[in-house]
Design a protein around this motif. Structure first.
Motif, PDB file in Angstrom:
ATOM      1  N   ALA A  82      30.812  11.983 -37.656  1.00 51.20           N
ATOM      2  CA  ALA A  82      30.541  11.604 -39.179  1.00 51.20           C
ATOM      3  C   ALA A  82      29.093  11.632 -39.316  1.00 51.20           C
ATOM      4  CB  ALA A  82      31.003  10.138 -39.511  1.00 51.20           C
ATOM      5  N   LYS A  83      28.416  11.979 -40.394  1.00 51.63           N
ATOM      6  CA  LYS A  83      26.932  11.923 -40.342  1.00 51.63           C
ATOM      7  C   LYS A  83      26.271  10.593 -40.392  1.00 51.63           C
ATOM      8  CE  LYS A  83      26.998  12.050 -45.400  1.00 51.63           C
ATOM      9  NZ  LYS A  83      26.818  12.859 -46.559  1.00 51.63           N
ATOM     10  N   ASP A  84      27.160   9.370 -40.786  1.00 51.94           N
ATOM     11  CA  ASP A  84      26.571   8.156 -40.812  1.00 51.94           C
ATOM     12  C   ASP A  84      27.806   6.843 -40.693  1.00 51.94           C
ATOM     13  OD1 ASP A  84      25.413   8.642 -44.280  1.00 51.94           O
ATOM     14  OD2 ASP A  84      27.602   8.303 -43.419  1.00 51.94           O
ATOM     15  N   LEU A  85      27.592   6.034 -40.914  1.00 52.80           N
ATOM     16  CA  LEU A  85      28.505   4.818 -40.909  1.00 52.80           C
ATOM     17  C   LEU A  85      29.383   5.016 -42.108  1.00 52.80           C
ATOM     18  CD1 LEU A  85      29.967   2.347 -39.563  1.00 52.80           C
ATOM     19  CD2 LEU A  85      28.116   0.851 -40.723  1.00 52.80           C
ATOM     20  N   ASP A  86      28.599   5.287 -43.172  1.00 54.34           N
ATOM     21  CA  ASP A  86      29.657   5.099 -44.537  1.00 54.34           C
ATOM     22  C   ASP A  86      30.713   6.551 -44.352  1.00 54.34           C
ATOM     23  OD1 ASP A  86      27.916   3.280 -45.987  1.00 54.34           O
ATOM     24  OD2 ASP A  86      26.522   4.719 -46.762  1.00 54.34           O
ATOM     25  N   GLU A  87      30.267   7.638 -43.998  1.00 54.25           N
ATOM     26  CA  GLU A  87      31.045   8.522 -43.796  1.00 54.25           C
ATOM     27  C   GLU A  87      32.230   8.217 -42.825  1.00 54.25           C
ATOM     28  OE1 GLU A  87      29.701  12.550 -42.213  1.00 54.25           O
ATOM     29  OE2 GLU A  87      31.379  13.363 -42.903  1.00 54.25           O
ATOM     30  N   ALA A  88      31.995   7.327 -41.899  1.00 56.27           N
ATOM     31  CA  ALA A  88      32.644   7.176 -40.734  1.00 56.27           C
ATOM     32  C   ALA A  88      33.960   6.442 -41.566  1.00 56.27           C
ATOM     33  CB  ALA A  88      32.259   6.637 -39.401  1.00 56.27           C
ATOM     34  N   VAL A  89      33.516   5.343 -42.209  1.00 58.60           N
ATOM     35  CA  VAL A  89      34.334   4.219 -42.969  1.00 58.60           C
ATOM     36  C   VAL A  89      35.258   5.038 -43.937  1.00 58.60           C
ATOM     37  CG1 VAL A  89      34.187   2.339 -44.754  1.00 58.60           C
ATOM     38  CG2 VAL A  89      32.784   2.194 -42.690  1.00 58.60           C
ATOM     39  N   LYS A  90      34.697   5.984 -44.727  1.00 52.95           N
ATOM     40  CA  LYS A  90      35.625   6.924 -45.342  1.00 52.95           C
ATOM     41  C   LYS A  90      36.605   7.429 -44.707  1.00 52.95           C
ATOM     42  CE  LYS A  90      32.116   7.361 -48.987  1.00 52.95           C
ATOM     43  NZ  LYS A  90      31.030   8.374 -49.680  1.00 52.95           N
ATOM     44  N   VAL A  91      36.450   7.945 -43.516  1.00 50.39           N
ATOM     45  CA  VAL A  91      37.552   8.493 -42.567  1.00 50.39           C
ATOM     46  C   VAL A  91      38.265   7.735 -42.094  1.00 50.39           C
ATOM     47  CG1 VAL A  91      37.731   9.984 -40.426  1.00 50.39           C
ATOM     48  CG2 VAL A  91      35.756  10.569 -41.946  1.00 50.39           C
ATOM     49  N   ALA A  92      37.768   6.582 -41.412  1.00 49.59           N
ATOM     50  CA  ALA A  92      38.728   5.303 -41.042  1.00 49.59           C
ATOM     51  C   ALA A  92      39.521   4.711 -42.218  1.00 49.59           C
ATOM     52  CB  ALA A  92      37.842   4.437 -40.649  1.00 49.59           C
ATOM     53  N   ALA A  93      39.153   4.714 -43.488  1.00 46.71           N
ATOM     54  CA  ALA A  93      40.006   4.269 -44.542  1.00 46.71           C
ATOM     55  C   ALA A  93      41.092   5.040 -44.889  1.00 46.71           C
ATOM     56  CB  ALA A  93      39.243   4.304 -45.688  1.00 46.71           C
ATOM     57  N   ARG A  94      41.363   6.525 -44.187  1.00 49.02           N
ATOM     58  CA  ARG A  94      42.191   7.255 -44.593  1.00 49.02           C
ATOM     59  C   ARG A  94      43.263   7.391 -43.384  1.00 49.02           C
ATOM     60  NH1 ARG A  94      38.543  11.537 -45.251  1.00 49.02           N
ATOM     61  NH2 ARG A  94      39.818  12.639 -43.742  1.00 49.02           N
ATOM     62  N   ILE A  95      43.140   6.598 -42.253  1.00 49.14           N
ATOM     63  CA  ILE A  95      44.153   6.383 -41.441  1.00 49.14           C
ATOM     64  C   ILE A  95      45.081   5.525 -41.893  1.00 49.14           C
ATOM     65  CG2 ILE A  95      44.489   5.538 -38.791  1.00 49.14           C
ATOM     66  CD1 ILE A  95      41.368   6.232 -38.460  1.00 49.14           C
ATOM     67  N   PRO A  96      46.304   5.752 -41.694  1.00 49.08           N
ATOM     68  CA  PRO A  96      47.489   5.059 -42.217  1.00 49.08           C
ATOM     69  C   PRO A  96      47.595   3.719 -41.904  1.00 49.08           C
ATOM     70  CG  PRO A  96      48.017   7.262 -41.639  1.00 49.08           C
ATOM     71  CD  PRO A  96      46.854   7.171 -40.973  1.00 49.08           C
ATOM     72  N   SER A  97      47.201   3.365 -40.642  1.00 47.91           N
ATOM     73  CA  SER A  97      47.167   1.827 -40.298  1.00 47.91           C
ATOM     74  C   SER A  97      46.287   0.891 -40.998  1.00 47.91           C
ATOM     75  CB  SER A  97      47.068   1.718 -38.736  1.00 47.91           C
ATOM     76  OG  SER A  97      48.186   2.284 -37.999  1.00 47.91           O
ATOM     77  N   ALA A  98      45.439   1.511 -41.662  1.00 46.64           N
ATOM     78  CA  ALA A  98      44.305   0.701 -42.313  1.00 46.64           C
ATOM     79  C   ALA A  98      45.000   0.117 -43.488  1.00 46.64           C
ATOM     80  CB  ALA A  98      43.183   1.698 -42.991  1.00 46.64           C
ATOM     81  N   ARG A  99      46.084   0.384 -44.026  1.00 44.29           N
ATOM     82  CA  ARG A  99      46.756  -0.295 -44.941  1.00 44.29           C
ATOM     83  C   ARG A  99      47.468  -1.786 -44.605  1.00 44.29           C
ATOM     84  NH1 ARG A  99      48.444   5.256 -45.827  1.00 44.29           N
ATOM     85  NH2 ARG A  99      50.515   4.920 -44.789  1.00 44.29           N
ATOM     86  N   ASN A 100      47.724  -1.774 -43.366  1.00 41.21           N
ATOM     87  CA  ASN A 100      48.377  -2.946 -42.951  1.00 41.21           C
ATOM     88  C   ASN A 100      47.743  -3.448 -41.845  1.00 41.21           C
ATOM     89  OD1 ASN A 100      49.645  -1.218 -41.206  1.00 41.21           O
ATOM     90  ND2 ASN A 100      51.650  -1.227 -42.014  1.00 41.21           N
ATOM     91  N   GLY A 101      46.801  -2.941 -41.361  1.00 39.19           N
ATOM     92  CA  GLY A 101      46.073  -3.322 -40.088  1.00 39.19           C
ATOM     93  C   GLY A 101      44.511  -3.296 -40.094  1.00 39.19           C
ATOM     94  N   THR A 102      44.038  -3.028 -39.097  1.00 39.40           N
ATOM     95  CA  THR A 102      42.412  -2.665 -38.894  1.00 39.40           C
ATOM     96  C   THR A 102      42.098  -1.669 -38.432  1.00 39.40           C
ATOM     97  OG1 THR A 102      42.335  -5.219 -39.210  1.00 39.40           O
ATOM     98  CG2 THR A 102      40.506  -4.026 -38.569  1.00 39.40           C
ATOM     99  N   ILE A 103      41.265  -0.824 -38.961  1.00 37.48           N
ATOM    100  CA  ILE A 103      40.281   0.199 -38.069  1.00 37.48           C
ATOM    101  C   ILE A 103      39.229  -0.197 -37.714  1.00 37.48           C
ATOM    102  CG2 ILE A 103      39.662   2.575 -38.136  1.00 37.48           C
ATOM    103  CD1 ILE A 103      42.856   2.062 -38.638  1.00 37.48           C
ATOM    104  N   GLU A 104      38.592  -0.310 -36.489  1.00 42.85           N
ATOM    105  CA  GLU A 104      37.392  -0.625 -35.867  1.00 42.85           C
ATOM    106  C   GLU A 104      36.631   0.473 -35.779  1.00 42.85           C
ATOM    107  OE1 GLU A 104      37.273  -3.236 -32.518  1.00 42.85           O
ATOM    108  OE2 GLU A 104      35.152  -2.701 -32.044  1.00 42.85           O
ATOM    109  N   VAL A 105      35.493   0.689 -36.590  1.00 47.27           N
ATOM    110  CA  VAL A 105      34.550   1.901 -36.301  1.00 47.27           C
ATOM    111  C   VAL A 105      33.475   1.409 -35.329  1.00 47.27           C
ATOM    112  CG1 VAL A 105      33.236   3.383 -37.618  1.00 47.27           C
ATOM    113  CG2 VAL A 105      35.412   2.859 -38.587  1.00 47.27           C
ATOM    114  N   ARG A 106      33.207   1.991 -34.228  1.00 53.61           N
ATOM    115  CA  ARG A 106      32.091   1.551 -33.349  1.00 53.61           C
ATOM    116  C   ARG A 106      31.390   2.853 -32.906  1.00 53.61           C
ATOM    117  NH1 ARG A 106      32.767  -2.239 -28.523  1.00 53.61           N
ATOM    118  NH2 ARG A 106      34.251  -3.091 -29.722  1.00 53.61           N
TER     119      ARG A 106
END
Length: 118
Positions: free
Chosen positions: A86-110
């Motif tokens: 990803a070009k930056d954290l904002d883009e990475a968060v957008k990608v992470a938000a599309r991971i199915p488990s984000a709806r009922n769990g947590t995606i850690e972006v590091r």
């Protein structure tokens, strides 16, 4: 079958280490990595930047929220990972938000720790 081995340790130990201790630790990791490359166990690996650089992403009722750090409820366990670019954290968060488990769990972006070559 492949396994992801997450290394948990007191990251303060690294920040409090002397230069000699850091060099010794890095040499030990390099030797270990070379040994598992030689015996065929190595698939890939990266060092992560400190937990203070992490961002956790949740989607609830269609709304994306982020929090600093990997401070998730203990009822959640790590189930896998995606390595993305990803070009930056904002883009990475957008990608992470599309991971199915984000709806009922947590995606850690590091971010991945970048080491300079001697």
């Amino acid at each position: 079958m492949r396994y992801l081995c997450l290394i948990y340790e007191d990251e303060k130990a690294w920040s409090n280490a002397t230069q000699a201790e850091m060099e010794k630790g890095i040499a030990e990791y390099n030797a270990f990595t070379e040994s598992i490359k030689k015996n065929g166990n190595y698939v890939g690996g990266e060092a992560l930047q400190p937990t203070s650089t992490a961002t956790s992403v949740r989607v609830r009722n269609g709304k994306v929220s982020t929090t600093d750090g990997p401070f998730v409820e203990t009822k959640e366990q790590l189930g896998g990972y995606y390595l993305i670019t990803a070009k930056d954290l904002d883009e990475a968060v957008k990608v992470a938000a599309r991971i199915p488990s984000a709806r009922n769990g947590t995606i850690e972006v590091r971010p991945i720790q970048e080491f300079s070559q001697p």
